[in-house]
Scaffold this active site. Structure first.
Site, short mmCIF file in Angstrom:
data_model
loop_
_atom_site.label_atom_id
_atom_site.label_comp_id
_atom_site.label_asym_id
_atom_site.label_seq_id
_atom_site.Cartn_x
_atom_site.Cartn_y
_atom_site.Cartn_z
N HIS A 234 0.82 -1.22 0.00
CA HIS A 234 0.00 0.00 0.00
C HIS A 234 0.87 1.28 0.00
CE1 HIS A 234 -3.52 -2.47 0.85
NE2 HIS A 234 -3.04 -2.88 2.00
O1 RIB Z 1 -5.45 0.48 4.21
C1 RIB Z 1 -4.04 0.39 4.16
C2 RIB Z 1 -3.42 1.49 4.93
O2 RIB Z 1 -3.78 1.39 6.30
C3 RIB Z 1 -1.88 1.45 4.92
O3 RIB Z 1 -1.37 2.75 5.03
C4 RIB Z 1 -1.57 0.68 6.15
O4 RIB Z 1 -0.26 0.99 6.67
C5 RIB Z 1 -2.61 1.18 7.09
O5 RIB Z 1 -2.17 2.43 7.61
#
Ligand code: RIB
Ligand code: CA
Length: 306
Positions: A234
């Site tokens: 992500h």
């Molecule tokens: O949904 C994914 C996000 O939420 C990423 O940034 C992960 O690190 C959490 O913060």
């Protein structure tokens, strides 16, 4: 070299994002925000990470203890009790930079030209900074965020975690008119770290990559336990968008943050209808496609540099 501030909640994927950014961008500071875990835990994790990566020249500044209005929501089911489980990392000895993250963001942006913000946790710090110093709207060059989704959610059927934790803060940020790149779940789920990636990283065999391989092993296990085909990269997507924009295709859309829906709180409502029927001007460049092979080459080649 592009000057950036990373606002994060480490977080396994935040950790990879920091290591990726540090070798390609001028990281002016790492600010922490309550998200994947408590502000204490994510701040400790950020200090651990800068020591793991020999990045202690980068200041770490502690931020918001929780969302603007709602109770904090954590993600131990993904990141473990510490927020970054899976590797044996000694307690950090590096000291935090004095002061609050919000003031660090304001002072740095007001004194440095062309700063790019890299928010990859809930947007609480960014919203507070905008409210405290509205001139940031004209000073911040760009925001490349990990958050939201143009398809479905993760923490709820409609909402992505970073937005869901503090949708009121996200609403302030999305309405700020600061140029924004959005790497949402629709994009980040296209880059899934698998065992072969972990094996390649472990084979680099330097102290940093051994820790990274351990962290990714844990993150892959929790991801597959939630029936994902791999560990989604992500947060590193938001960094890759700045390092090499050719990796990602973007589409301009109007994106609104839902703050009232009983079932849709935290949803990023992305208007991808054809131009003729759109009701509002685009405020976000929404990432829609990424070259996953080239992304992983960038990430693993970068890890070889540690
Ligand atoms: O949904 C994914 C996000 O939420 C990423 O940034 C992960 O690190 C959490 O913060
Ligand atoms: Ca994060």
């Amino acid at each position: 070299m592009t000057s950036v501030i990373i606002d994060c909640d480490p977080g396994h994927d935040d950790a990879l994002a920091i290591l990726l950014a540090a070798k390609h961008l001028d990281v002016l500071g790492i600010t922490t925000v309550s998200g994947n875990e408590s502000i204490d835990n994510v701040t400790t994790n950020a200090l651990k990470l800068v020591e793991v990566g020999n990045l202690t020249h980068i200041p770490v500044v502690r931020g918001a203890e929780g969302p603007l209005l709602r109770e904090a929501v954590y993600a131990p089911q993904v990141h473990g009790k510490s927020g970054m489980d899976g590797a044996e990392i000694p307690e950090p000895t590096t000291k935090l930079k004095e002061g609050h993250a919000v003031d660090f963001i304001i002072d740095t942006v007001m004194s440095t030209s062309d700063v790019v913000l890299l928010p990859m946790g809930p947007l609480t710090n960014i919203a507070l900074a905008l409210r405290k110093e509205p001139r940031l709207r004209d000073r911040v060059k760009l925001m490349s965020i990990m958050g939201g989704s143009s398809t479905n959610g993760n923490i709820t059927p409609t909402a992505e975690f970073n937005i869901y934790v503090d949708a009121e803060a996200a609403d302030i940020v999305y309405q700020s008119q600061i140029p924004m790149l959005m790497s949402g779940l629709n994009l980040t789920r296209q880059v899934l770290a698998k065992q072969e990636h972990i094996d390649e990283i472990r084979a680099i065999n330097n102290p940093t990559t051994s820790v990274v391989a351990d962290l990714l092993t844990f993150y892959l296990a929790t991801s597959t336990r939630h029936s994902h085909d791999g560990a989604a990269m992500h947060d590193p997507c938001a960094v890759a968008a700045i390092i090499d924009p050719t990796l990602i295709e973007f589409e301009p859309m109007h994106v609104a943050v839902e703050t009232a829906g009983a079932h849709t709180y935290g949803m990023t409502v992305c208007d991808d209808r054809p131009g003729s029927v759109k009701s509002k001007e685009a405020n976000v460049e929404v990432a829609v496609k990424i070259d996953s092979d080239r992304f992983f080459k960038l990430l693993i080649d970068t890890l070889r540099m540690y």
